[in-house]
Enzyme design. Structure first.
Site, short mmCIF file in Angstrom:
data_model
loop_
_atom_site.label_atom_id
_atom_site.label_comp_id
_atom_site.label_asym_id
_atom_site.label_seq_id
_atom_site.Cartn_x
_atom_site.Cartn_y
_atom_site.Cartn_z
N ALA A 81 32.13 12.75 66.96
CA ALA A 81 31.02 13.09 67.87
C ALA A 81 31.29 14.43 68.52
O ALA A 81 32.44 14.87 68.63
CB ALA A 81 30.87 12.00 68.94
N ASP A 82 30.22 15.07 68.95
CA ASP A 82 30.34 16.30 69.70
C ASP A 82 29.20 16.35 70.71
O ASP A 82 28.07 15.98 70.39
CB ASP A 82 30.28 17.53 68.78
CG ASP A 82 30.69 18.80 69.51
OD1 ASP A 82 31.90 19.08 69.53
OD2 ASP A 82 29.82 19.49 70.07
N THR A 83 29.50 16.79 71.92
CA THR A 83 28.51 16.79 73.00
C THR A 83 28.32 18.20 73.55
O THR A 83 29.28 18.93 73.77
CB THR A 83 28.96 15.86 74.14
OG1 THR A 83 29.16 14.54 73.63
CG2 THR A 83 27.90 15.81 75.24
#
Length: 205
Positions: A81-83
């Site tokens: 994941a990346d935010t």
């Protein structure tokens, strides 16, 4: 949802989390999902023609690909994941220093920004990477320079998209949110749940 996930442990397979983020690890632990951490060997650069919500999706897939390239065997399920924080069309990643973190919070105080988390999942059954994302609107309280500086003194701005962590002292910055709270923390539970089930990672007993 939490009760249903708790009943699925029996048929769980090995899952590798391509992230060193303690926040994402904590979410998986709370859901009772067994996993191992593997650190992706890649930077967070992206092509200039990729914008907005597509950026964290691209970076999440990039993490998966870096793991696949380093492994001789592809027998494990992988999740990454990346935010990012988006304010007035500008992507606010992790501040490079305290001054940049101050500018981020100063600009967003009293206003609404968007938090987007990209999610990528690799299944060894299909040899395919599925991608999705979640969006949450976050509205900050009006903040004085003194309040911003107090918060920066906690050092929570370090390694945090937009310069804050909603699950810790950064909660005081927030007036309201519209959407998934876990997405703002860094791992959207609903989207995670759907992607794991759709690929047969978990099946009901």
């Amino acid at each position: 949802m939490a009760k249903r996930i708790a009943n699925l442990k029996k048929n769980m397979k090995k899952l590798l989390l391509a992230s060193s983020s303690p926040r994402r690890q904590e979410i998986l632990r709370k859901l009772g999902i067994s996993f191992e951490v593997i650190k992706p060997e890649c930077d967070e650069n992206y092509p200039k023609n990729i914008r907005g919500a597509k950026i964290p999706v691209y970076l999440a897939e990039k993490k998966i690909l870096s793991i696949l390239e380093s492994k001789k065997e592809r027998n494990d399920y992988l999740i990454a994941a990346d935010t990012v924080v988006i304010f007035k069309g500008r992507v606010m990643g992790k501040p490079s220093d305290r001054n940049e973190a101050f500018r981020f919070l100063k600009q967003m105080q009293g206003k609404t920004h968007l938090v987007v988390t990209g999610l990528s999942f690799y299944s060894p059954k299909t040899n395919y990477i599925e991608k999705t994302f979640a969006k949450t609107k976050v509205t900050f309280r009006k903040l004085s320079d003194g309040e911003i500086n107090w918060y920066l003194g906690t050092d929570e701005w370090k390694d945090a998209a937009g310069g804050y962590k909603i699950q810790e002292k950064g909660a005081f910055l927030v007036k309201k949110i519209c959407g998934s709270y876990s997405n703002v923390v860094g791992l959207p539970i609903s989207e995670l749940y759907d992607i794991l089930f759709s690929h047969g990672f978990m099946s009901e007993a």
